[in-house]
Design a protein around this motif. Structure first.
Motif: not given
Length: 256
Positions: A77, A215, A151, A197, A135, A139, A73-74
């Protein structure tokens, strides 16, 4: 990134819609499939519970749902990270999207280039832990260049993890259930991140946690779930090995 700044989001959505024309043309060119009709009384045997099938299928779909919610779901975001965390606007947002896409490309090419890499629970565990760590870094970092590196790692590990889960599902599902199971798998991976998200962002903004901490919490849940999956599959593998050892001993005793 360049097109987002020059053309704007609306024009890019329009270009993205045009890209589906080729897929529609390809689908229209396929020959029609034969119709399969079943009596109404048999439709109750073709629903969701029969589609799930035995325990390994249910377990893999549950892991896929966890990965979709907590690990994939990042991308939804990233606008929040671009505006509220790193304050880089549209150009930075484009760079973040490109980093995740580059990582996904690397993960896909790397997986295809290593035929010796078998789809096992160990690969699921390793890719899941790398995704969770990526992740956590995303964050917690306050520099966008380091965030871009995180990423890339997240995109690569998410692709390896998704491909491995799909391969494992293909190997354990029976042919008559394959279509239903794989459709559930695809819907899980595509649909659940879109639903998760907004919930994560709302929970982050409505509490003392920021989006970065939210996250990180999702990544910790992902790591815990992947670890539980590895433990369950390890116990099952130990039982199978013990059964094989017992059968071999019995066969040897009978032969002797």
């Amino acid at each position: 990134m360049v097109l987002l700044v020059r053309l704007g989001a609306g024009s890019l959505f329009f270009l993205n819609a045009l890209s589906f024309v080729s897929m529609i043309v390809a689908l229209r060119s396929l020959p029609p499939l034969p119709e399969h009709r079943k009596p109404v009384g048999r439709l109750t045997n073709t629903g969701l519970p029969p589609a799930l099938g035995p325990r390994p299928v249910v377990l893999l779909l549950a892991v896929a749902a966890l990965v979709a919610i907590c690990g994939r779901s990042y991308p939804q975001l990233l606008p929040v990270f671009a505006n509220d965390v790193w304050h880089v606007g549209a150009p930075g947002y484009g760079a973040l999207l490109a980093a995740g896409g580059a990582g996904a490309l690397l993960g896909g090419v790397g997986t295809a280039a290593m035929p010796q890499l078998r789809a096992t629970a160990n690969v699921v565990f390793g890719a899941g832990i790398v995704l969770a760590l990526s992740l956590v870094l995303l964050g917690s970092l306050r520099r966008i260049d380091l965030g871009i590196a995180a990423l890339v790692a997240a995109g690569a590990s998410a692709t390896v993890l998704t491909a491995t889960l799909g391969t494992l599902l293909q190997s354990v599902v029976t042919p008559e259930r394959r279509g239903r199971v794989m459709s559930l798998f695809v819907v899980t991976l595509i649909g659940l991140p879109q639903l998760a998200a907004p919930v994560i962002v709302s929970a982050a903004r409505g509490s003392l946690l920021g989006v970065g901490q939210a996250i990180i919490a999702a990544a910790i849940l992902l790591a815990l779930g992947i670890t539980m999956y590895r433990g369950l599959t390890g116990q099952q593998q130990n039982k199978q090995n013990a059964l094989r050892h017992w059968l071999r001993g019995l066969a040897k005793h009978i032969v002797d």
